[in-house]
Design a protein around this motif. Structure first.
Motif, PDB file in Angstrom:
ATOM      1  N   LYS A 102       3.815   4.977  -4.596  1.00  0.00           N
ATOM      2  CA  LYS A 102       2.829   5.272  -4.932  1.00  0.00           C
ATOM      3  C   LYS A 102       2.407   6.375  -5.887  1.00  0.00           C
ATOM      4  N   LYS A 113       2.831   5.861   4.526  1.00  0.00           N
ATOM      5  CA  LYS A 113       3.283   7.075   3.843  1.00  0.00           C
ATOM      6  C   LYS A 113       4.682   7.431   4.747  1.00  0.00           C
ATOM      7  N   ALA A 203       3.433   0.466  -5.914  1.00  0.00           N
ATOM      8  CA  ALA A 203       2.342  -0.198  -4.982  1.00  0.00           C
ATOM      9  C   ALA A 203       1.024  -0.482  -5.521  1.00  0.00           C
ATOM     10  N   ARG A 204       0.495  -1.583  -5.298  1.00  0.00           N
ATOM     11  CA  ARG A 204      -0.825  -2.096  -5.838  1.00  0.00           C
ATOM     12  C   ARG A 204      -1.079  -2.174  -7.118  1.00  0.00           C
ATOM     13  N   PHE A 249      -6.285   3.515  -1.734  1.00  0.00           N
ATOM     14  CA  PHE A 249      -6.379   1.839  -1.735  1.00  0.00           C
ATOM     15  C   PHE A 249      -7.405   1.400  -0.960  1.00  0.00           C
TER      16      PHE A 249
END
Length: 249
Positions: A102, A113, A203-204, A249
């Motif tokens: 992230k 996390k 991530a994402r 997010f």
């Protein structure tokens, strides 16, 4: 089990205020890169001066370096450290499933996390004489959700999510070996291979996220990380490059 990397020192403490503070204390006399690990920290901290909870059995460590380059180049080692953390987690669990990175400096496991990274530089004027890379990993226990800010990701531990019980000493050995490999790559070939490797586990990526600073909030599609390590979002107002922010997010 990896061997300890050649040329890297190791300084293990039973208790200290903060491994980052210890790095600052020994920086003037340190002869080369050295890892500092503490079994207990009394004044641990995270980004923006936030408190960092460090239950027994978790990793609290700092790598002290004498880096070359501009402050902006030196700061890219947060990505080096993130890749090393990713590889260390794979080494001790035998799996990469569920792990992601992230922006700018967290390692996630199953969406929560797992680890955080904090860089602190030392020097005079615009120069950097020493860099301390603080790393905290929830190996055995995760802090309660009441310990994190609103909307932040839930904390998770390696043990709770994978069933792997790993000692801080064993994890640090894997982390130090992985970091040494990526550091060599970074110094030899520059940031681009690091950036590409980091993006492969981001991530994402390609999804809508929120980047928030103390004074602004930007919502957009996470397009990439650029050559300067900046977060690049496609927003309703166009493409935006963000050097520092908290991502939600």
């Amino acid at each position: 089990m990896s061997d300890w990397p050649q040329g890297y020192g190791l300084h293990v403490l039973q208790e200290v205020d903060s491994t980052l503070n210890e790095a600052a204390r020994i920086a003037p006399t340190a002869q080369g890169p050295v890892w500092i690990m503490a079994h207990h920290q009394t004044v641990a901290r995270g980004r923006r001066g936030r408190a960092w909870t460090n239950p027994k059995g978790n990793l609290a460590a700092t790598l002290l370096l004498h880096p070359q380059g501009t402050p902006d180049q030196i700061a890219l080692r947060s990505f080096v450290a993130a890749l090393a953390l990713f590889d260390a987690c794979v080494a001790v669990t035998g799996r990469a499933a569920g792990l992601s990175l992230k922006w700018p400096n967290d390692v996630l496991l199953n969406g929560g996390k797992l680890a955080g990274i904090l860089l602190e530089s030392m020097g005079q004027g615009r120069g950097v004489s020493h860099l301390a890379i603080g790393i905290g990993v929830n190996l055995a226990e995760a802090p309660g959700v009441e310990m994190v800010e609103p909307q932040a990701l839930r904390p998770v531990s390696l043990l709770s999510e994978t069933g792997a019980l790993v000692s801080p000493d064993d994890f640090l050995t894997e982390l130090a070996a992985a970091y040494a490999r990526y550091e060599t790559q970074f110094v030899t070939y520059g940031f681009d291979p690091i950036r590409i490797a980091w993006l492969s586990s981001a991530a994402r990526l390609g999804e809508v996220i929120t980047a928030r600073t103390a004074t602004s909030e930007t919502v957009g599609t996470f397009e990439t990380v650029d050559a300067g390590g900046n977060l690049v979002l496609n927003t309703a107002k166009g493409r935006v490059s963000i050097p520092a922010a908290d991502v939600f997010f």
